[in-house]
Design an enzyme around this catalytic site. Structure first.
Site, PDB file in Angstrom:
ATOM      1  N   ARG A 154      -6.843  -9.170 -52.137  1.00  0.00           N
ATOM      2  CA  ARG A 154      -8.081  -9.441 -51.393  1.00  0.00           C
ATOM      3  C   ARG A 154      -8.413  -8.270 -50.449  1.00  0.00           C
ATOM      4  O   ARG A 154      -9.299  -7.482 -50.714  1.00  0.00           O
ATOM      5  CB  ARG A 154      -7.916 -10.755 -50.598  1.00  0.00           C
ATOM      6  CG  ARG A 154      -9.210 -11.315 -50.044  1.00  0.00           C
ATOM      7  CD  ARG A 154      -9.687 -10.681 -48.751  1.00  0.00           C
ATOM      8  NE  ARG A 154      -8.742 -10.795 -47.635  1.00  0.00           N
ATOM      9  CZ  ARG A 154      -8.898 -10.146 -46.490  1.00  0.00           C
ATOM     10  NH1 ARG A 154      -9.925  -9.341 -46.299  1.00  0.00           N
ATOM     11  NH2 ARG A 154      -8.004 -10.256 -45.521  1.00  0.00           N
ATOM     12  N   HIS A 174      -3.342  -3.176 -39.877  1.00  0.00           N
ATOM     13  CA  HIS A 174      -3.716  -2.056 -40.748  1.00  0.00           C
ATOM     14  C   HIS A 174      -2.990  -0.809 -40.230  1.00  0.00           C
ATOM     15  O   HIS A 174      -2.482  -0.796 -39.104  1.00  0.00           O
ATOM     16  CB  HIS A 174      -5.239  -1.888 -40.759  1.00  0.00           C
ATOM     17  CG  HIS A 174      -5.927  -2.952 -41.578  1.00  0.00           C
ATOM     18  ND1 HIS A 174      -6.573  -2.694 -42.753  1.00  0.00           N
ATOM     19  CD2 HIS A 174      -6.048  -4.298 -41.392  1.00  0.00           C
ATOM     20  CE1 HIS A 174      -7.079  -3.821 -43.257  1.00  0.00           C
ATOM     21  NE2 HIS A 174      -6.768  -4.816 -42.440  1.00  0.00           N
ATOM     22  N   CYS A 196     -11.587  -1.016 -44.493  1.00  0.00           N
ATOM     23  CA  CYS A 196     -12.537  -2.005 -44.003  1.00  0.00           C
ATOM     24  C   CYS A 196     -13.933  -1.436 -44.178  1.00  0.00           C
ATOM     25  O   CYS A 196     -14.197  -0.288 -43.783  1.00  0.00           O
ATOM     26  CB  CYS A 196     -12.251  -2.326 -42.546  1.00  0.00           C
ATOM     27  SG  CYS A 196     -13.473  -3.453 -41.883  1.00  0.00           S
ATOM     28  N   ASN A 234      -3.851  -2.358 -45.041  1.00  0.00           N
ATOM     29  CA  ASN A 234      -2.806  -3.015 -44.258  1.00  0.00           C
ATOM     30  C   ASN A 234      -1.515  -2.240 -44.402  1.00  0.00           C
ATOM     31  O   ASN A 234      -1.359  -1.448 -45.330  1.00  0.00           O
ATOM     32  CB  ASN A 234      -2.552  -4.431 -44.802  1.00  0.00           C
ATOM     33  CG  ASN A 234      -3.738  -5.316 -44.601  1.00  0.00           C
ATOM     34  OD1 ASN A 234      -4.703  -5.229 -45.349  1.00  0.00           O
ATOM     35  ND2 ASN A 234      -3.688  -6.160 -43.593  1.00  0.00           N
TER      36      ASN A 234
HETATM   37  P1  HMG Z   1     -25.788 -13.625 -44.766  1.00  0.00           P
HETATM   38  O1  HMG Z   1     -26.476 -12.627 -45.626  1.00  0.00           O
HETATM   39  O2  HMG Z   1     -26.108 -13.653 -43.339  1.00  0.00           O
HETATM   40  O3  HMG Z   1     -25.843 -15.089 -45.336  1.00  0.00           O
HETATM   41  O4  HMG Z   1     -24.216 -13.370 -44.952  1.00  0.00           O
HETATM   42  P2  HMG Z   1     -27.036 -15.994 -45.807  1.00  0.00           P
HETATM   43  O5  HMG Z   1     -26.631 -17.382 -45.459  1.00  0.00           O
HETATM   44  O6  HMG Z   1     -28.337 -15.442 -45.315  1.00  0.00           O
HETATM   45  O7  HMG Z   1     -26.988 -15.829 -47.384  1.00  0.00           O
HETATM   46  C1  HMG Z   1     -27.344 -14.634 -48.051  1.00  0.00           C
HETATM   47  C2  HMG Z   1     -27.008 -14.764 -49.520  1.00  0.00           C
HETATM   48  O8  HMG Z   1     -25.609 -14.842 -49.681  1.00  0.00           O
HETATM   49  C3  HMG Z   1     -27.561 -16.046 -50.144  1.00  0.00           C
HETATM   50  O9  HMG Z   1     -27.827 -15.757 -51.517  1.00  0.00           O
HETATM   51  C4  HMG Z   1     -26.412 -16.999 -50.083  1.00  0.00           C
HETATM   52  O10 HMG Z   1     -26.470 -18.008 -51.064  1.00  0.00           O
HETATM   53  C5  HMG Z   1     -25.255 -16.077 -50.353  1.00  0.00           C
HETATM   54  P3  HMG Z   1     -29.290 -15.343 -52.011  1.00  0.00           P
HETATM   55  O11 HMG Z   1     -30.162 -16.459 -51.599  1.00  0.00           O
HETATM   56  O12 HMG Z   1     -29.625 -14.025 -51.311  1.00  0.00           O
HETATM   57  O13 HMG Z   1     -29.102 -15.177 -53.491  1.00  0.00           O
HETATM   58  N1  HMG Z   1     -24.011 -16.556 -49.782  1.00  0.00           N
HETATM   59  C6  HMG Z   1     -22.898 -16.697 -50.466  1.00  0.00           C
HETATM   60  N2  HMG Z   1     -22.606 -16.496 -51.763  1.00  0.00           N
HETATM   61  C7  HMG Z   1     -21.347 -16.751 -52.150  1.00  0.00           C
HETATM   62  N3  HMG Z   1     -20.385 -17.175 -51.320  1.00  0.00           N
HETATM   63  C8  HMG Z   1     -20.637 -17.375 -50.036  1.00  0.00           C
HETATM   64  C9  HMG Z   1     -21.949 -17.143 -49.559  1.00  0.00           C
HETATM   65  N4  HMG Z   1     -22.529 -17.256 -48.366  1.00  0.00           N
HETATM   66  C10 HMG Z   1     -23.800 -16.899 -48.511  1.00  0.00           C
HETATM   67  N5  HMG Z   1     -19.667 -17.780 -49.248  1.00  0.00           N
HETATM   68  C11 HMG Z   1     -21.922 -14.037 -44.874  1.00  0.00           C
HETATM   69  C12 HMG Z   1     -23.255 -14.094 -44.194  1.00  0.00           C
HETATM   70  C13 HMG Z   1     -20.874 -14.475 -43.901  1.00  0.00           C
HETATM   71  C14 HMG Z   1     -21.949 -14.933 -46.085  1.00  0.00           C
HETATM   72  C15 HMG Z   1     -21.692 -12.580 -45.322  1.00  0.00           C
HETATM   73  O14 HMG Z   1     -21.852 -11.753 -44.229  1.00  0.00           O
HETATM   74  C16 HMG Z   1     -20.342 -12.367 -45.897  1.00  0.00           C
HETATM   75  O15 HMG Z   1     -20.047 -12.841 -46.984  1.00  0.00           O
HETATM   76  N6  HMG Z   1     -19.493 -11.608 -45.176  1.00  0.00           N
HETATM   77  C17 HMG Z   1     -18.115 -11.413 -45.606  1.00  0.00           C
HETATM   78  C18 HMG Z   1     -17.801 -10.000 -45.482  1.00  0.00           C
HETATM   79  C19 HMG Z   1     -16.391  -9.792 -45.869  1.00  0.00           C
HETATM   80  O16 HMG Z   1     -15.869 -10.420 -46.773  1.00  0.00           O
HETATM   81  N7  HMG Z   1     -15.731  -8.825 -45.180  1.00  0.00           N
HETATM   82  C20 HMG Z   1     -14.377  -8.484 -45.422  1.00  0.00           C
HETATM   83  C21 HMG Z   1     -13.429  -9.589 -45.116  1.00  0.00           C
HETATM   84  S1  HMG Z   1     -13.016  -9.748 -43.436  1.00  0.00           S
HETATM   85  C22 HMG Z   1     -11.722  -8.663 -43.243  1.00  0.00           C
HETATM   86  O17 HMG Z   1     -11.391  -7.927 -44.117  1.00  0.00           O
HETATM   87  C23 HMG Z   1     -10.943  -8.723 -41.993  1.00  0.00           C
HETATM   88  C24 HMG Z   1      -9.566  -9.349 -42.174  1.00  0.00           C
HETATM   89  O18 HMG Z   1      -8.825  -8.695 -43.153  1.00  0.00           O
HETATM   90  C25 HMG Z   1      -8.815  -9.222 -40.840  1.00  0.00           C
HETATM   91  C26 HMG Z   1      -8.837  -7.810 -40.320  1.00  0.00           C
HETATM   92  O19 HMG Z   1      -8.182  -6.959 -40.894  1.00  0.00           O
HETATM   93  O20 HMG Z   1      -9.539  -7.610 -39.368  1.00  0.00           O
HETATM   94  C27 HMG Z   1      -9.672 -10.803 -42.556  1.00  0.00           C
HETATM   95 MG    MG Z   2      -7.566  -6.881 -42.940  1.00  0.00          MG
END
Ligand code: HMG
Ligand code: MG
Length: 631
Positions: free
Chosen positions: A48, A245, A276, A285
């Site tokens: 992931r 990380h 990231c 990480n």
């Molecule tokens: P948004 O654009 O504000 O959401 O995203 P929305 O509600 O306006 O929806 C936009 C579109 O996304 C819509 O589709 C929704 O249906 C779809 P459209 O109408 O345009 O066709 N949608 C989804 N589709 C599938 N699955 C979903 C989903 N939600 C909405 N769950 C949102 C807001 C939070 C969804 C977006 O910003 C997002 O997905 N962000 C995730 C980003 C991410 O994954 N980043 C990396 C992971 S975090 C990380 O790595 C940190 C961590 O490792 C810890 C660390 O190291 O710090 C955990």
């Molecule tokens: Mg991370």
């Protein structure tokens, strides 16, 4: 303030010094993997966190193989994928397919596969995919929260609360992870009080643990100590995990500091894969290999086979075209250069048992399915699973139906009770006892049809025999392509003793046992043992006990996962013609046809060769066909 547990790693090491030399070191790992309960939990996040930021799309089959390899190295928690918006993280848009494979493989029985979930939409996807753990996430800084999730920290936490509620209602575990615990690329240094408040929110909403994410990989051991002193004054150490990380090369030191302060769970990524999307220059990480190396050298068991993991790190780095980010992994691979990366199927790790879902059960026949495999179980134990009219019809119809189903690759035939199958129904009510010629003819046609349907099945058929076989029951086992048996299996062609002849089945017996062996066995009506048949290649595996038979089958099926189903059907036809029409026109025509079709666009051959050139020799054909059929 609570007193910290101060089981210092250095103290442990001095209690149990290890002399490093390659072979005893590796032997030690092997025994660790099989026996010891780990002293620390490693959460592998490579599939992931490691992959999410890679720009070139990584093939789903590579992701699945990565997960299989990580599981085979002994890792028991593997963050599999994310159910986030695909337009935000396109690399993980195949989360459903990845989970489908995990569920079908049955690996969830022994391994935890958390998935990242940002909102209720993601929860629905994760729950529909049978995920058993959701990872909720929020940042400790506003700037990162907006960039990563398009909302404020408070909004992200409110979404997480909704998801946690839904998880708890459905018995799905929830874990929280906080980003930017030390600093944010947009807002600068993070206030530890903010990290504490986000961590408490995650625990209050029902998360069993909170991961502390140093997203930028900027913190040092001194920073870790300072933050943990604050967090541990209100939160027990077993509710916290390190998610560090390694951008500045400090992550192993941070893990050691955290361990010394009582933490026992650490997130890490094989080969240090990752980065990231919103933190420029941030690397992955801490490498799992480096963490395992460090802990094991200090006498802290991780349950991971380091050599195997290092080979996986080397393999995935090559697959995604990145430099191996693990120092320990690179060193170990360089030392063991002569040993090629072993595919998962050749590891000593026990093959996971598939999760069989019963599809039908009429009291005589039970049909279950796991992924691309169907299991047909004879359950009419009261007359030894004899070939009654209805049994014959049921099995024949089933094989004929399955022959048309491109999603079924293998069919297993097994039986309940003392007898695998006692052959023709000899009871006074059975058709064989009828004086009516029409009834007899009908029964002949049906029995003949049964053996033809099994023999002509395009699927690979496997008889799993855990009991006695008589007459037609022997035929049933040997009409299949493969036989796996328990020590209870016995094969007796009883016909001659009843004044009968093994008419229909003689073809199968002669083909599989050979002329000389089958002639003698049919003429004497004696009982033939599994060992004799193994000796002539007609039985392909003997388990050590009835219980062991399931393991043998699982291992066999695991090996077949890399065998292409259309190729298998062609192989079966080639063998049939090699037997029925050697040198004949039909055989010549078919050989030419198979040769010509082998590499046409869209074929298994074209895909298999493309994978071979990418050095992927363990193609997941289930995945290939499910994408093809759903396209
Ligand atoms: P948004 O654009 O504000 O959401 O995203 P929305 O509600 O306006 O929806 C936009 C579109 O996304 C819509 O589709 C929704 O249906 C779809 P459209 O109408 O345009 O066709 N949608 C989804 N589709 C599938 N699955 C979903 C989903 N939600 C909405 N769950 C949102 C807001 C939070 C969804 C977006 O910003 C997002 O997905 N962000 C995730 C980003 C991410 O994954 N980043 C990396 C992971 S975090 C990380 O790595 C940190 C961590 O490792 C810890 C660390 O190291 O710090 C955990
Ligand atoms: Mg991370």
């Amino acid at each position: 303030m609570k007193a910290f547990r101060t089981t210092s790693l250095l103290a442990r090491q001095s209690q149990a010094p290890l002399v490093f030399s390659r072979s005893p070191y590796l032997r030690r790992y092997r025994s660790t993997v099989s026996n010891a309960k780990p002293d620390v939990s490693i959460v592998e996040v490579g599939p992931r966190d490691g992959l999410q930021n890679i720009k070139t799309q990584v093939d789903t089959s590579i992701k699945i193989e990565l997960i299989q390899r990580l599981a085979a190295s002994g890792l028991r928690t593997i963050e599999a994928t994310s159910f986030v918006a695909p337009k935000w993280i396109p690399q993980l848009a195949d989360s459903k397919e990845v989970m489908q494979h995990i569920v079908a493989s049955g690996m969830q029985k022994s391994i935890n596969f958390p998935v990242l979930v940002p909102n209720l939409k993601g929860f629905e996807g994760a729950a529909a995919s049978k995920a058993q753990e959701a990872v909720l996430f929020a940042a400790a800084s506003e700037g990162f929260s907006r960039k990563n999730t398009n909302c404020s920290v408070e909004e992200a936490l409110t979404r997480a609360e909704d998801v946690a509620k839904a998880c708890l209602a459905q018995g799905i575990r929830a874990r929280g992870v906080i980003s930017c615990i030390f600093a944010c690329p947009y807002d600068g240094p993070t206030d530890p009080a903010k990290v504490l408040s986000v961590a408490k929110r995650f625990l209050e909403m029902g998360c069993y643990e909170v991961g502390l994410g140093d997203t930028l990989g900027i913190g040092t051991a001194a920073d870790t100590e300072k933050l943990l002193r604050i967090l541990l004054s209100e939160i027990p150490a077993d509710k916290l995990a390190g998610h560090y990380h390694d951008t500045y090369g400090q992550a192993v030191a941070n893990v050691i500091k955290s361990y010394d302060m009582g933490l026992r769970t650490f997130d890490s990524s094989v080969a240090g894969l990752g980065g990231c999307p919103h933190a420029k220059g941030a690397t992955g990480n801490v490498a799992t290999e480096d963490v395992v190396y460090m802990f094991e050298r200090a006498g802290v068991a991780t349950g991971v086979d380091l050599q195997q993991l290092s080979e996986t790190g080397d393999w995935i780095s090559k697959q995604v075209g990145q430099k191996n980010g693990s120092r320990a992994g690179s060193a170990l691979v360089a030392k063991g250069q002569t040993k090629p990366a072993a595919p998962p199927s050749s590891t000593k790790v026990e093959a996971a048992s598939p999760e069989w879902r019963v599809e039908s059960d009429d009291g005589e026949l039970r049909v279950s399915r796991a992924g691309n495999v169907v299991k047909v179980t004879l359950t009419r134990t009261r007359n030894g699973n004899a070939l009654s009219n209805s049994m014959v019809e049921g099995v024949t119809n089933l094989y004929n139906t399955l022959a048309k189903d491109p999603t079924v690759f293998q069919i297993i035939l097994n039986a309940e009770g003392k007898f695998f199958c006692t052959g023709m129904d000899l009871s006074s009510s059975g058709s064989s006892a009828s004086g009516d010629q029409a009834v007899k003819d009908d029964y002949y046609n049906k029995v003949e049809g049964l053996f033809v349907s099994i023999m002509n099945s395009p699927q690979t058929t496997i008889a799993v025999v855990d009991g006695l076989c008589y007459g037609g029951g022997v035929g049933l086992a040997f009409a299949c392509d493969v036989r796996l048996v328990s020590p209870k299996a016995r094969f007796t062609m009883t016909e001659i003793k009843l004044g009968l002849s093994p008419a229909t089945i003689s073809r199968h017996m002669i083909r599989e046992w050979g002329i000389s062996f089958s002639r003698e066995a049919m003429l004497s009506g004696r009982t033939v043992t599994p060992e004799e048949l193994k000796g002539i290649g007609a039985v392909h595996g003997i388990a050590s006990s009835a219980e062991d038979l399931e393991r043998l089958l699982n291992e066999y099926l695991q090996g077949l996962r890399n065998c292409a189903p259309k190729s298998a059907a062609a192989v079966k036809e080639l063998v049939r013609l090699g037997w029925n029409d050697p040198g004949g026109e039909e055989q010549t025509k078919y050989v030419k046809h198979v040769f010509e079709q082998m590499m046409v666009p869209g074929s298994e051959g074209e895909h298999g060769m493309a994978q071979f050139r990418k050095k992927n020799k363990n193609v997941d054909w289930g995945h290939f066909w499910s994408s093809k059929l759903s396209a």
